[in-house]
Enzyme design. Structure first.
Site, PDB file in Angstrom:
ATOM      1  N   ASP A   1     -24.898   1.628 -59.581  1.00 55.31           N
ATOM      2  CA  ASP A   1     -25.776   1.979 -60.705  1.00 55.31           C
ATOM      3  C   ASP A   1     -25.118   2.860 -61.762  1.00 55.31           C
ATOM      4  O   ASP A   1     -25.807   3.434 -62.599  1.00 55.31           O
ATOM      5  CB  ASP A   1     -27.027   2.687 -60.177  1.00 55.31           C
ATOM      6  N   GLU A   2     -23.795   2.953 -61.742  1.00 53.97           N
ATOM      7  CA  GLU A   2     -23.147   3.875 -62.685  1.00 53.97           C
ATOM      8  C   GLU A   2     -21.733   3.408 -62.994  1.00 53.97           C
ATOM      9  O   GLU A   2     -21.044   2.860 -62.136  1.00 53.97           O
ATOM     10  CB  GLU A   2     -23.115   5.262 -62.051  1.00 53.97           C
TER      11      GLU A   2
END
Length: 349
Positions: free
Chosen positions: A94-95
């Site tokens: 997610d990053e």
């Protein structure tokens, strides 16, 4: 991404929207992978034991993780990133860091590109994300946490010193809870305090990390965005519903764990020379035992005897165990395995 796993669960199940949810194991002995923003208002956080999360928020809804779904959505998001730059460095599902110094498309402005990418991510996934924009990785990462959820923070070069000096020490990316406590004991409560500390003092108290702290508070971070990261290990672990103390039962549990490690190693076409056993006791004390082999392995048949040997060597002394794990490291890529003896399973014809 904003509360990525929880946001996906709320997107896919309208009954969960607007409610405090925790994603991870559904038993009280599990650990949360993440929590929705509604849950975070009660002090619920990722990596928190489910039992503690339920004490903080009794009406918390526990949702089982669906990593196959999270991986698919992550792939959609990275596809969007790569439309704008090939310099994408994922940190997790997610990053990611993006270097848009020379974008493949769009305006020559990191701020406008960030807004455009955030818009595309939402249109594609119905999920929000937050962005930090600056001239180096440390400041961009730190800034990305400022206007969550669904926000953007831009730190220009001439704003960096003021931004960093006003920052509470615990907000510095790379300074964890324990290090922050040690700094506060030295009278360092903010970026301004950290900037006053000289390099010898920081090295004395924090070793090699002292130079990193000295540089980041001055806005110095020359690390490039690396578009590919070599995998260091392959592993699997299980947290049990109830603590176990019987050696035979531990061996049986490790059997399934080793099968999963072997499956993952075969899928990635990798093998490793170092086998590691991980044990977490009921009091959360954790130990590891490792053995380095002369040749790389990845098959279940090769891994299991080594793991069981390490289990026999572990200082158990009738202590109760809540988690067991196994991993392979010192990995060799497929091209490095040519000519080496390694068992490769073939399907029955």
């Amino acid at each position: 991404m904003d509360a990525f796993y929880a946001s996906i669960e709320q997107r896919d199940n309208p009954a969960l929207r607007g409610k405090p949810i925790g994603v991870g194991g559904t038993s009280r002995r599990g650990v949360l992978a993440t929590a929705s923003y509604e849950a975070r208002q009660f002090g619920v956080r990722s990596a928190m034991p489910n039992g503690l999360a339920l004490k903080k928020c009794p009406h918390l809804i526990l949702v089982k993780s669906r990593f196959d779904v999270y991986k698919r959505v992550s792939a959609q998001i990275r596809e969007i990133f790569h439309r704008y730059t090939d310099l994408v460095e994922p940190l997790s599902l997610d990053e990611a860091y993006l270097d848009v110094t020379e974008p493949k498309q769009g305006p020559p402005s990191a701020t406008l590109l960030a807004e455009q990418i955030r818009k595309e991510v939402f249109e594609t996934t119905q999920l929000t994300c937050s962005a930090g924009v600056s001239y180096n990785k440390f400041i961009a990462k730190t800034a990305s946490d400022f206007n969550k959820p669904d926000g953007i923070t831009v730190v220009l070069p001439d704003q960096a010193q003021e931004f960093l000096e006003k920052l509470p020490i615990a907000k510095f990316h790379g300074i964890g809870k324990v290090t922050a406590e040690r700094m506060r004991a030295l009278g360092i409560h903010s970026g301004a305090d950290l900037a006053k500390a000289d390099l010898p003092t920081l090295r004395l108290h924090f070793g090699k990390a002292g130079k990193f702290f000295y540089n980041i508070v001055r806005g110095i971070d020359d690390r490039p965005v690396i578009s590919s990261r070599e995998r260091k290990s392959i592993g699997a672990e299980r947290t049990f519903e109830e603590n176990i103390s019987d050696l035979g039962e531990m061996g049986a549990r490790l059997d399934d764990i080793v099968k999963e490690v072997s499956r993952r190693a075969e899928k990635s076409m990798s093998a490793g020379k170092t086998v590691t056993l991980k044990i977490k006791f009921s009091d959360f004390v954790q130990i590891t035992r490792s053995k380095t082999l002369p040749n790389p392995v990845r098959s279940y048949e090769d891994l299991l005897p080594v793991i069981k040997e390490l289990l026999q060597q572990a200082p158990l002394r009738d202590r109760e165990v809540r988690l067991l794990g196994a991993s392979l490291s010192n990995l060799k890529k497929p091209e490095e395995l040519e000519g080496q003896q390694i068992k490769i399973p073939f399907p029955d014809l």
